[in-house]
Design an enzyme around this catalytic site. Structure first.
Site, PDB file in Angstrom:
ATOM      1  N   CYS A   1       2.327 -63.304 -98.750  1.00 24.31           N
ATOM      2  CA  CYS A   1       2.300 -62.418 -97.559  1.00 24.31           C
ATOM      3  C   CYS A   1       3.121 -62.896 -96.526  1.00 24.31           C
ATOM      4  O   CYS A   1       2.733 -63.186 -95.263  1.00 24.31           O
ATOM      5  CB  CYS A   1       0.878 -61.787 -97.186  1.00 24.31           C
ATOM      6  SG  CYS A   1      -0.018 -61.267 -98.293  1.00 24.31           S
ATOM      7  N   GLU A   2       4.466 -63.246 -96.966  1.00 22.58           N
ATOM      8  CA  GLU A   2       5.372 -63.686 -95.902  1.00 22.58           C
ATOM      9  C   GLU A   2       6.927 -63.086 -96.135  1.00 22.58           C
ATOM     10  O   GLU A   2       7.129 -63.226 -97.403  1.00 22.58           O
ATOM     11  CB  GLU A   2       5.628 -65.224 -95.976  1.00 22.58           C
ATOM     12  CG  GLU A   2       4.466 -66.110 -95.405  1.00 22.58           C
ATOM     13  CD  GLU A   2       4.802 -66.349 -93.876  1.00 22.58           C
ATOM     14  OE1 GLU A   2       5.747 -66.521 -93.391  1.00 22.58           O
ATOM     15  OE2 GLU A   2       3.544 -66.601 -93.312  1.00 22.58           O
TER      16      GLU A   2
END
Ligand SMILES: Cc1ncc(COP(=O)(O)O)c(C=O)c1O
Length: 456
Positions: free
Chosen positions: A383-384
């Site tokens: 989640c980046e």
């Protein structure tokens, strides 16, 4: 094969803005020496098809070619006679790795009680281990003294009294002092450690190194045996190492003048650059060794010093090219600007692209595509937005979910820097040799996360 056989032409490790996509021709120059092409677009490493590894052990997975690791150890031993070659465990350590390195006659550089205990419980002789660290914990120092490590590298003034107080009465611990020679070298500013304004070592320029040396010589429990420096990582030319030899020999000469002692050891650290992509620079180890030894002999002769025993600490150049990462494609997303190929690993098993902007060249494995190459960005599942494994490379335009991608030169500073981000679990490590695959480190499981989490 020697490290020198790797073709070395200049090339950036960080993509310049607007750089054209890297091509993925059928070029295996940065793959392990044992790599062979098989039918249906598969490759074998150590005699084991990569598709077989993915089927047996799942993905993501890392494989390590045992023969490549051993060959690289032997190249160092051969290039650096009468030298202590220490494998830098921070690049990658597991019990089998420690065992292979030990069998090849190398010593070990560790930087924590964890690395130290793992090596010693594998049977690695503590006397061939050197402990580093800019901020060693009480536990690090206790373990080092209890297990009898060969050398401890002093990295700060405050460590001198702490260590001296911990040495059992009547015994002496051999130590080196890590000095800052004031030399800028290394593939990225975050891995340059020979310059003044960074956290490692004691400056020669401001006199901290000389001050520390005088204090160590006053401690009956400590035996100063030499100087240490580590300039940085991914250094692609030999010049910085030769400058370091001259500066450290200069300091050794001043120590002789002031204190009347000749230090018997000179540790130049590691940092030898490797090629991550075809056409990039790799340091030629044989040439480096010849030039460093000649420079050492010359500088010592000029200073009237006996030549100290040389120590080197390669990590990346031993483990990096021996490793391959295997991923499964989970999704392919086409936006107006680019095509994102997302795989089942990413920054939690390889933080290097996010940390240093490093470029990799993943390759489609296990099916032969006739589709034209298309520019894509290979991203991870985390989640980046910065979870990018390879930007602007070419893959076949029909790359789709379920495909396998393999990334060479994945043996160093991937798993040793892996994190628990998103609780994805760290991948397994599989050794390949003589047509056989065996599990060295199992996959981190949900049960591992549950068992550590004891608060509810
Ligand atoms: C003291 C020391 N020695 C050796 C190494 C190994 O460097 P490389 O893996 O670039 O050879 C490092 C890397 O950080 C280090 O800090």
């Amino acid at each position: 094969m020697t490290l020198a056989d790797i073709p070395a032409t200049p090339g950036p490790t960080t993509a310049p803005v607007g750089a054209p996509p890297m091509d993925a021709p059928d070029d295996l120059t940065v793959w392990p020496h044992s790599t062979t092409r098989l039918a249906h677009g598969d490759l074998a490493v150590g005699g084991v098809p990569l598709t077989e590894i993915a089927d047996r052990f799942g993905t993501p997975a890392y494989l390590l070619d045992e023969a490549e690791v051993r060959e690289r150890c032997r190249t160092y031993q051969h290039a650096f006679p009468e030298t202590d070659v220490l494998y830098a465990a921070k690049a990658f350590l597991c019990r089998a790795m420690a065992h292979w390195v030990e069998e090849e006659g190398l010593g070990l550089d560790v930087c924590s009680a964890g690395e130290l205990e793992l090596a010693v419980t594998t049977g690695f002789p503590a006397s061939r281990i050197v402990l580093h660290g800019n901020a060693k914990s009480p536990e690090d120092l206790r373990s080092a003294l209890r297990l009898g490590v060969g050398r401890i590298v002093i990295d700060s003034a405050s460590e001198i009294a702490r260590l001296a107080a911990a040495v059992p009465p009547g015994s002496r611990q051999k130590v080196l002092v890590r000095v800052v020679p004031g030399i800028a070298a290394g593939g990225h500013s975050k891995i340059q450690t020979g310059t003044e304004d960074q956290k490692f070592g004691l400056s020669i320029t401001d006199g901290s190194a000389q001050h520390a040396i005088a204090r160590i010589l006053d401690q009956p429990g400590l035996e100063l045996v030499g100087l240490h420096c580590h300039l940085g990582s991914q250094i692609a030319t030999d010049k910085p190492f030769l400058s370091a030899v001259r500066r450290l020999v200069g300091l050794m000469a001043r120590i002789k003048d002031h204190h009347g002692i000749t230090l018997p050891e000179l540790d130049l650290g590691g940092g030898h650059g490797i090629a991550y992509n075809p056409g990039e620079d790799a340091l030629d180890i044989t040439t480096l060794a010849r030039k460093v030894r000649a420079e050492l002999a010359e500088s010592c002769a000029a200073a009237g010093l006996a030549v100290p025993r040389l120590v080197v600490e390669p990590g990346r150049a031993i483990a990096g090219p021996a490793g391959v990462a295997l991923y499964r494609v989970l999704s392919v997303k086409r936006t107006s600007d680019r095509t994102f190929v997302a795989v089942d690993g990413g920054m939690s098993d390889n933080p290097r692209p996010a940390l240093y902007g490093v470029r990799y060249l993943p390759r489609l494995i296990g099916r032969r595509s006739t589709a034209a190459p298309a520019p894509v960005t290979v991203v991870g599942r985390h989640c980046e937005a910065g979870d990018v494994l390879a930007s602007d490379i070419h893959l076949p335009s029909d790359t789709r979910p379920g495909d396998l991608l393999a990334v060479p030169v994945a043996g160093a500073y991937h798993l040793s820097m892996a994190s628990g981000y998103n609780l994805v679990g760290r991948p397994p490590v599989v050794a390949v040799a003589d047509g056989h695959a065996r599990l060295l480190v199992r996959r981190e499981s949900l049960e591992d996360f549950r068992s550590r989490d004891v608060g509810l």
